[in-house]
Scaffold this active site. Structure first.
Site, PDB file in Angstrom:
ATOM      1  N   SER A 228      48.262  45.928  47.539  1.00 34.09           N
ATOM      2  CA  SER A 228      49.668  45.797  47.948  1.00 34.09           C
ATOM      3  C   SER A 228      49.879  44.418  48.568  1.00 34.09           C
ATOM      4  O   SER A 228      50.097  44.301  49.768  1.00 34.09           O
ATOM      5  CB  SER A 228      50.038  46.888  48.966  1.00 34.09           C
ATOM      6  OG  SER A 228      49.122  46.876  50.063  1.00 34.09           O
ATOM      7  N   GLU A 229      49.806  43.384  47.745  1.00 35.27           N
ATOM      8  CA  GLU A 229      49.883  42.025  48.275  1.00 35.27           C
ATOM      9  C   GLU A 229      51.146  41.773  49.095  1.00 35.27           C
ATOM     10  O   GLU A 229      51.104  41.080  50.112  1.00 35.27           O
ATOM     11  CB  GLU A 229      49.792  41.000  47.133  1.00 35.27           C
ATOM     12  CG  GLU A 229      48.381  40.702  46.667  1.00 35.27           C
ATOM     13  CD  GLU A 229      47.822  41.758  45.736  1.00 35.27           C
ATOM     14  OE1 GLU A 229      46.623  41.709  45.436  1.00 35.27           O
ATOM     15  OE2 GLU A 229      48.608  42.638  45.301  1.00 35.27           O
TER      16      GLU A 229
ATOM     17  N   ALA B 197      44.137  33.765  42.917  1.00 33.13           N
ATOM     18  CA  ALA B 197      45.322  33.014  43.330  1.00 33.13           C
ATOM     19  C   ALA B 197      46.573  33.449  42.578  1.00 33.13           C
ATOM     20  O   ALA B 197      47.686  33.332  43.111  1.00 33.13           O
ATOM     21  CB  ALA B 197      45.084  31.519  43.119  1.00 33.13           C
ATOM     22  N   ASP B 198      46.432  33.956  41.362  1.00 33.13           N
ATOM     23  CA  ASP B 198      47.591  34.404  40.589  1.00 33.13           C
ATOM     24  C   ASP B 198      48.387  35.478  41.331  1.00 33.13           C
ATOM     25  O   ASP B 198      49.585  35.656  41.078  1.00 33.13           O
ATOM     26  CB  ASP B 198      47.140  34.981  39.245  1.00 33.13           C
ATOM     27  CG  ASP B 198      46.249  34.028  38.474  1.00 33.13           C
ATOM     28  OD1 ASP B 198      46.666  33.529  37.427  1.00 33.13           O
ATOM     29  OD2 ASP B 198      45.111  33.793  38.936  1.00 33.13           O
TER      30      ASP B 198
ATOM     31  N   GLU C  74      41.910  42.987  49.831  1.00 31.84           N
ATOM     32  CA  GLU C  74      41.372  44.062  48.999  1.00 31.84           C
ATOM     33  C   GLU C  74      39.853  43.950  48.902  1.00 31.84           C
ATOM     34  O   GLU C  74      39.318  42.912  48.493  1.00 31.84           O
ATOM     35  CB  GLU C  74      42.009  43.993  47.613  1.00 31.84           C
ATOM     36  CG  GLU C  74      43.502  44.285  47.645  1.00 31.84           C
ATOM     37  CD  GLU C  74      44.290  43.644  46.513  1.00 31.84           C
ATOM     38  OE1 GLU C  74      45.523  43.785  46.510  1.00 31.84           O
ATOM     39  OE2 GLU C  74      43.673  42.999  45.650  1.00 31.84           O
TER      40      GLU C  74
ATOM     41  N   HIS D 182      44.356  35.669  36.001  1.00 33.36           N
ATOM     42  CA  HIS D 182      43.351  35.603  37.071  1.00 33.36           C
ATOM     43  C   HIS D 182      42.704  34.219  37.140  1.00 33.36           C
ATOM     44  O   HIS D 182      41.556  34.095  37.574  1.00 33.36           O
ATOM     45  CB  HIS D 182      42.243  36.639  36.837  1.00 33.36           C
ATOM     46  CG  HIS D 182      42.642  38.048  37.119  1.00 33.36           C
ATOM     47  ND1 HIS D 182      43.546  38.726  36.344  1.00 33.36           N
ATOM     48  CD2 HIS D 182      42.256  38.911  38.090  1.00 33.36           C
ATOM     49  CE1 HIS D 182      43.689  39.957  36.814  1.00 33.36           C
ATOM     50  NE2 HIS D 182      42.924  40.086  37.879  1.00 33.36           N
TER      51      HIS D 182
END
Length: 722
Positions: free
Chosen positions: A454-455, A480-481, A424, A525
């Site tokens: 859209s991970e 990383a979350d 992103e 986050h």
């Protein structure tokens, strides 16, 4: 009153229905190929159910009996370079693609089958039975069938889990300059899964040549489509995403073939993805040899109505009508298929000693060696033969950490045109939110890909690219979350793929992400993902603490044939430290820690920003501690030689990390140290972590939730007093 203007999607949505004229015009060679494939796939599935009923298949046997028309009709519209994947119910699709690969001109079941076809049957059956000669040496079984040489890239036990991977196959084919397409097969249940819908959007936005083939077999286990969704015509999802869509009778293999030919032409012309919905029916329950009516979620009348529309009988009837097949030849083909399956079974089975008449067992020699159990979780690192290590020949000066991040990627992308970066905002904002990709979009416009949010989709797409093998994807997670959003793709797909499919297939994917503790971004986050990744098989974990290390470790990550997560920290981005003047090509070896300070009193183990915090704490406390920067954190890459030498000298260990105790990396590490080095410890292993809670937005509460030098210094003083 307002005016109401009906809106229509730009993408087409078509129902394709065959007529007798279509059957009369169909190429006899095509119909013959369809017939013999359908009969052989049916015989294969019936034999699998026979073995399952006899207790010879360990685990599920998801048969596709009744659904063969969709697989055979669609695969016969594909070219050799096209790639497919599928779901847990994928025997028919796998066999159709494998048979097309070994017998592109078709075969005749009334004649002697070629050895190549018999080998496909034998190896597929062996895989389903969990045997060594299977395509994945028995590790995949019924639900995880892969033969990459045939373009069968792997079936998948996670509903919707394989859909994003297929987008990666499509991207790789297009990027390589081919007109190849990818097809992902899934069922009615996956049509409502987030990863599927995310991939619809990403594929449409990027105009990827991927076909979403929905086998609508009316039931997800026992729940009907009508119960599960307000729009049971599942192809309706396509136009909403701008995807051209077709709906066909999946019991009619010619209708499927004609729709698929149109879809393939659409994709090869560069017009983007397609969706084909085939309405079909599984004759048996979700798993095993019993019909659904035995479990009372559907009626015998419903089953009889669908069986009356059997795809083999439909096709055979038209061929007999046209004089292309006789009833005797039909019966001989069925007999030939059953004979081929019996021959395959004879290779794998033998009479059970002392058993009942007709009772069989797996031949003992067919089972995998138990010593094979962990082989191939990761690769053997032979790809590092000849890699140039870092050393005293690398001239260094003070470098800003984030500049090293961007520059090493620039160097590698210049030298290796297989590398592609996605995430992103990586293509904007002067290098993303932190500058890690600064200048790269201008230099490599087609290899720096800004993705939708859209991970699941773009992580899976990257996984597909890695499995395809022609490119090396680098994925950036802004925080990383977000790994929890893409957890299926990271842990069930990418992390397990090498081992699950036999242990010898590389999965070269790099995931970059940052720990943002202390930045005020709050609970969602701020996490350190090291502890979670350390418990997941397949991943290697890198945690650089200096610009020099970052360059060498990123070069190693990009050379590695395993998936590697590179963890960064926001505290380091704007820091400066030793880094290369102009040499960005050296490697730091996998599994090599660094002793940042020698000492005699206690071994302090740290990584990322906590290395500097630990060094500062040692200076403050006055304790003569040895500080080890782990660099590599995963089970396979930990430097036990360096750790062991230090513990044998100091006899005490303090593990320091910043984040919450619940997802702590140190919990796993302390257990491992204790089991390996217990005889050298004079005191319990000490740990410094944050609290139980994730960091809050409040500056005061955030600082109270994580650890820094003050907590490390206090722990060192306690260690010194003990």
């Amino acid at each position: 009153m307002p005016e109401l203007h009906p809106l229509q999607p730009e993408a087409t949505w078509t129902a394709l229905v065959t007529t007798d004229a279509d059957w009369d015009e169909a190429d006899p060679a095509l119909l013959a190929a369809m017939f013999h494939q359908l009969v052989l796939v049916r015989a294969f599935e019936e034999y699998v159910l026979e073995l399952a009923a006899a207790g010879l298949v360990h685990g599920p046997a998801h048969s596709s009996i009744g659904q063969e028309g969709g697989a055979v009709g669609s695969v016969l519209a594909l070219a050799p370079g096209d790639e497919i994947n599928g779901s847990h119910r994928g025997h028919h699709q796998f066999l159709a693609k494998a048979l097309q690969h070994v017998a592109p001109k078709g075969f005749d079941l009334t004649a002697e089958l070629p050895d190549e076809i018999r080998t496909v049957l034998l190896r597929t059956l062996a895989e389903i039975c969990g045997l060594a000669r299977g395509f994945s040496h028995g590790r995949g079984g019924s639900m995880h069938l892969q033969w990459k040489q045939a373009g069968a890239m792997g079936t998948n036990a996670i509903v919707g889990g394989g859909v994003p991977l297929a987008a990666g196959f499509a991207w790789a084919g297009r990027q390589a300059g081919t007109d190849a397409v990818a097809v992902t097969y899934f069922g009615d249940g996956a049509a409502n899964i987030g990863s599927t819908l995310e991939t619809f959007n990403l594929a449409a936005a990027w105009r990827l040549p991927v076909c979403f083939f929905v086998e609508n077999n009316q039931y997800a286990v026992s729940t009907s489509v009508a119960e599960a969704t307000g729009e049971p015509r599942l192809s309706a999802r396509g136009p909403g995403f701008g995807i051209a869509s077709w709906r066909v009778d999946g019991m009619d293999p010619l209708a499927v073939h004609l729709a698929m030919r149109e879809a393939v032409a659409h994709m090869r012309e560069g017009r983007g993805p397609t969706l084909v919905e085939a309405d079909t029916y599984r004759y048996f329950h979700q798993n095993g040899p019993f019909p659904g009516s035995a479990f009372r979620y559907r009626s015998k009348q419903e089953e009889a109505q669908w069986r009356a529309r059997d795809p083999i009988e439909l096709l055979a009837g038209h061929m007999i009508r046209r004089g292309l097949l006789t009833e005797a030849a039909r019966d001989a083909s069925v007999a030939g298929a059953k004979s081929a399956m019996e021959a395959a079974g004879e290779m794998l089975l033998e009479p059970k000693p002392g058993g009942k008449p007709g009772e069989r067992r797996i031949r003992p020699a067919e089972w995998p060696d138990p010593a094979f159990v962990d082989v191939g979780v990761r690769g053997d690192l032979s790809e590092f033969d000849g890699a140039r290590p870092g050393g005293d020949d690398v001239a260094v000066h003070e470098v800003k950490f984030i500049d090293a991040v961007a520059e090493v990627m620039r160097r590698r992308m210049t030298a290796d045109d297989r590398i592609v970066v996605m995430g992103e905002d990586v293509h904007r904002l002067s290098g993303g939110t932190n500058g890690a990709t600064k200048g790269l979009k201008d230099a490599f416009p087609d290899r720096i890909l800004g993705t939708p949010i859209s991970e699941n989709a773009f992580t899976g797409l990257a996984g597909g690219i890695a499995l395809d093998g022609r490119f090396r994807p680098v994925v950036e997670f802004m925080y990383a979350d977000f790994m929890w959003v893409a957890a299926d793709q990271l842990f069930n797909q990418v992390g397990k793929a090498r081992h699950m499919f036999g242990g010898d297939g590389p999965v070269p994917l790099v995931l970059r992400s940052k720990v943002a503790t202390g930045s005020g971004y709050g609970s969602q986050h701020s996490m350190d993902p090291a502890g979670v990744f350390a418990t997941a098989p397949g991943w290697r974990i890198v945690a650089p603490s200096t610009p020099y290390d970052y360059v060498g470790l990123m070069n190693a990550a990009l050379r590695c044939e395993d998936p590697v997560v590179v963890i960064e920290h926001v505290d380091l981005y704007n820091s400066t430290g030793p880094g290369p003047v102009d040499d960005y090509d050296y490697h730091l070896p996998v599994g090599r820690a660094a002793v940042r300070r020698g000492g005699e009193a206690v071994t302090v183990v740290a990584y990322l920003s906590m290395v500097a915090e630990a060094l500062a704490a040692v200076a403050e406390s006055g304790v003569d501690a040895e500080v080890i920067d782990l660099r590599w954190l995963d089970r396979a890459s930990l430097d036990w030689e360096t750790l062991g030498a230090s513990v044998r000298k100091t006899n005490r260990v303090l593990i320091v990390e910043q984040g919450p105790v619940g997802t702590s990396y140190g919990g796993w590490l302390s257990d491992e140290i204790q089991r390996r080095l217990f005889d050298w410890l004079d005191a319990p292993i000490m740990r410094v972590t944050g609290g139980e809670a994730s960091p809050s937005i409040s500056k005061v509460l955030e600082r109270a939730a994580y650890a820094r030098r003050e907590e490390v210094a206090e722990a060192l003083r306690r260690a010194g007093e003990a």
